[in-house]
Design a protein around this motif. Structure first.
Motif, PDB file in Angstrom:
ATOM      1  N   ILE A  37      -2.884 -14.122   3.740  1.00  0.00           N
ATOM      2  CA  ILE A  37      -1.897 -13.842   2.698  1.00  0.00           C
ATOM      3  C   ILE A  37      -0.879 -14.973   2.711  1.00  0.00           C
ATOM      4  N   SER A  38      -0.537 -15.481   1.548  1.00  0.00           N
ATOM      5  CA  SER A  38       0.483 -16.520   1.443  1.00  0.00           C
ATOM      6  C   SER A  38       1.775 -15.922   0.902  1.00  0.00           C
ATOM      7  N   LEU A  39       2.875 -16.247   1.568  1.00  0.00           N
ATOM      8  CA  LEU A  39       4.189 -15.731   1.185  1.00  0.00           C
ATOM      9  C   LEU A  39       4.921 -16.715   0.289  1.00  0.00           C
ATOM     10  N   GLN A  40       5.442 -16.200  -0.800  1.00  0.00           N
ATOM     11  CA  GLN A  40       6.298 -16.968  -1.687  1.00  0.00           C
ATOM     12  C   GLN A  40       7.701 -16.359  -1.666  1.00  0.00           C
ATOM     13  N   PRO A  41       8.758 -17.186  -1.669  1.00  0.00           N
ATOM     14  CA  PRO A  41      10.122 -16.642  -1.734  1.00  0.00           C
ATOM     15  C   PRO A  41      10.385 -15.963  -3.067  1.00  0.00           C
ATOM     16  N   GLY A  42      11.364 -15.086  -3.071  1.00  0.00           N
ATOM     17  CA  GLY A  42      11.661 -14.331  -4.283  1.00  0.00           C
ATOM     18  C   GLY A  42      12.261 -15.164  -5.396  1.00  0.00           C
TER      19      GLY A  42
ATOM     20  N   VAL B 232       1.833 -13.709  -2.531  1.00  0.00           N
ATOM     21  CA  VAL B 232       2.755 -12.627  -2.885  1.00  0.00           C
ATOM     22  C   VAL B 232       4.167 -12.923  -2.404  1.00  0.00           C
ATOM     23  N   MET B 233       5.114 -12.241  -3.015  1.00  0.00           N
ATOM     24  CA  MET B 233       6.467 -12.207  -2.484  1.00  0.00           C
ATOM     25  C   MET B 233       6.519 -11.115  -1.410  1.00  0.00           C
ATOM     26  N   PRO B 234       7.536 -11.134  -0.558  1.00  0.00           N
ATOM     27  CA  PRO B 234       7.549 -10.194   0.569  1.00  0.00           C
ATOM     28  C   PRO B 234       7.291  -8.739   0.207  1.00  0.00           C
ATOM     29  N   ALA B 235       7.795  -8.273  -0.928  1.00  0.00           N
ATOM     30  CA  ALA B 235       7.638  -6.858  -1.272  1.00  0.00           C
ATOM     31  C   ALA B 235       6.184  -6.465  -1.515  1.00  0.00           C
ATOM     32  N   GLY B 236       5.313  -7.442  -1.802  1.00  0.00           N
ATOM     33  CA  GLY B 236       3.914  -7.119  -2.063  1.00  0.00           C
ATOM     34  C   GLY B 236       3.001  -7.338  -0.881  1.00  0.00           C
ATOM     35  N   LEU B 237       3.570  -7.594   0.279  1.00  0.00           N
ATOM     36  CA  LEU B 237       2.772  -8.009   1.428  1.00  0.00           C
ATOM     37  C   LEU B 237       1.779  -6.953   1.903  1.00  0.00           C
ATOM     38  N   ALA B 238       2.216  -5.729   2.128  1.00  0.00           N
ATOM     39  CA  ALA B 238       1.353  -4.712   2.753  1.00  0.00           C
ATOM     40  C   ALA B 238       0.123  -4.406   1.898  1.00  0.00           C
ATOM     41  N   ASP B 239       0.314  -4.242   0.609  1.00  0.00           N
ATOM     42  CA  ASP B 239      -0.829  -3.945  -0.264  1.00  0.00           C
ATOM     43  C   ASP B 239      -1.807  -5.117  -0.292  1.00  0.00           C
TER      44      ASP B 239
END
Length: 399
Positions: free
Chosen positions: A326-331, A356-363
């Motif tokens: 998973i790749s994290l993007q800042p908001g 995804v942004m942090p809020a979408g990480l778990a899904d």
């Protein structure tokens, strides 16, 4: 080849991809002698890197022998002299230096000269106009996704030098298309780090059996998530969101969490940010890795059940080892990591939902963990084969 190949890049600073590039180039060059050059003379062997010469000193002392130069990769087309100099600082010098230069802007030119030796508008792009001894010059999977938005003087310098290259490859369609708009043809080639498992899997496995990688694997016998995020994720609201999502993922998967850095150069990762994130996670679920050794970092990524990273090369190491990623993007849109988007859109379009942004990480992680490993392994094989073919063409152009 009767003369050494000069490998030139940003491996004079601590950053995962930059440190790996010369290792990969050397492995593919085989018995061909090399010289390693960055913008500054540095010795990073203590963290798995190389002893690096300063490119200006190397050019000045080369003499009349014909030279061959390979730009080894990275997002170097859009790196300005100021950005390059800042990233060569020790992390502890950063804020004081920036404050001093802001208060005394007249000192900036002298400081750049001190840091870089000479100040060129395109510091990481060398051509015959910079080094008349060059007989051959090539570029291996370089990046420049923001080429349309940099200073015009820098952009003109980049384009002029690229037009003189004997071989030019870029690592994403955005960079290719940006160059095409200026009449420059570049071939697509995957980032060389896709070869890290194939070339260095044995070395990485050996590091996994010792030191911090072994201790962290023992701490989480059911497996762990390797999590990296840069300093840009360090505000309280973002860390709160990340912690909530990571805690949910750990609870659902039964995996531990290992927080690690992929780069310690200024404007990369910050241990303090990871410690603040760890404080927000449930007790006993998380460990913070402190090692900055290149091969330890690779072993921590490779030994994980899944990789969650804002680092492009964290993602690519995971790709090479056929891991869920998973790749994290800042908001904030202004902070978006464009090279991440460009890579995925070019080489992994079917995985767009994994950025995804942090809020979408778990899904997103739950989806990635369900993907068949055979699918990921085939993707890794294809990328490695494409990179080998691209590198073979580059090495032929250097002869």
């Amino acid at each position: 080849m009767d003369t050494p190949v000069v490998l030139f890049g940003a491996f004079d600073r601590h950053n995962l991809g930059d440190l790996l590039f010369p290792h990969i180039a050397q492995a593919l060059l085989g018995a061909v002698p090399v010289r390693l050059a960055g913008l500054a003379a540095r010795d990073l062997r203590s963290v798995g890197g190389h002893r690096v010469e300063a490119i200006d000193a190397l050019m000045a002392g080369w003499g009349e022998a014909p030279a061959r130069l390979l730009h080894v990769g990275g997002e170097t087309l859009t790196c300005s002299a100021f950005e390059a100099a800042v990233m060569l600082l020790d992390a502890g010098e950063l804020q004081a230096t920036l404050r001093r230069l802001e208060a005394h802007p007249q000192q900036r030119a002298a400081w750049l000269q001190h840091m870089l030796g000479s100040v060129r508008p395109a510091p990481y792009v060398i051509s015959r106009r910079d080094w008349p001894a060059l007989r051959r010059v090539a570029h291996a999977a370089i990046g420049g996704v923001d080429l349309g938005h940099i200073d015009e003087v820098q952009r003109d310098a980049v384009l002029a030098r690229l037009r003189e290259a004997d071989a030019l490859t870029v690592r994403d369609r955005h960079s290719r298309d940006a160059l095409a708009r200026h009449g420059i043809a570049a071939a697509l080639m995957p980032d060389p780090v896709v070869l890290v498992a194939e070339l260095f899997g044995t070395r990485i496995a050996e590091h996994a059996r010792h030191g911090e990688p072994a201790a962290l694997r023992a701490a989480f016998p059911a497996g762990y998530l390797a999590v990296q995020c840069s300093a840009v994720f360090g505000d309280d609201a973002t860390l709160d969101a990340l912690a909530a999502q990571l805690a949910l993922s750990a609870r659902e998967s039964g995996l531990g969490i290992v927080l690690l850095r992929a780069g310690a150069a200024p404007w990369h990762d910050d241990l303090g940010v990871l410690l603040r994130l760890a404080q927000r996670l449930p007790a006993g679920t998380t460990r913070v890795a402190e090692s900055l050794d290149l091969w330890d970092v690779c072993a921590l990524f490779a030994g994980s059940a899944a990789v969650i990273a804002s680092s492009l090369h964290g993602r690519i190491v995971a790709t090479a080892f056929a891991l869920p990623r998973i790749s994290l993007q800042p908001g904030a849109a202004t902070q978006r990591i464009l090279k991440l988007d460009a890579w995925v859109q070019t080489w992994e379009p079917e995985s767009a939902a994994s950025v995804v942004m942090p809020a979408g990480l778990a899904d997103a992680l739950a989806t990635a963990l369900r993907e068949p490993r055979a699918t990921r392994a085939e993707s890794a094989r294809q990328l490695a084969a494409a990179c080998r073919a691209g590198y073979a063409a580059l090495l032929a152009a250097l002869r």
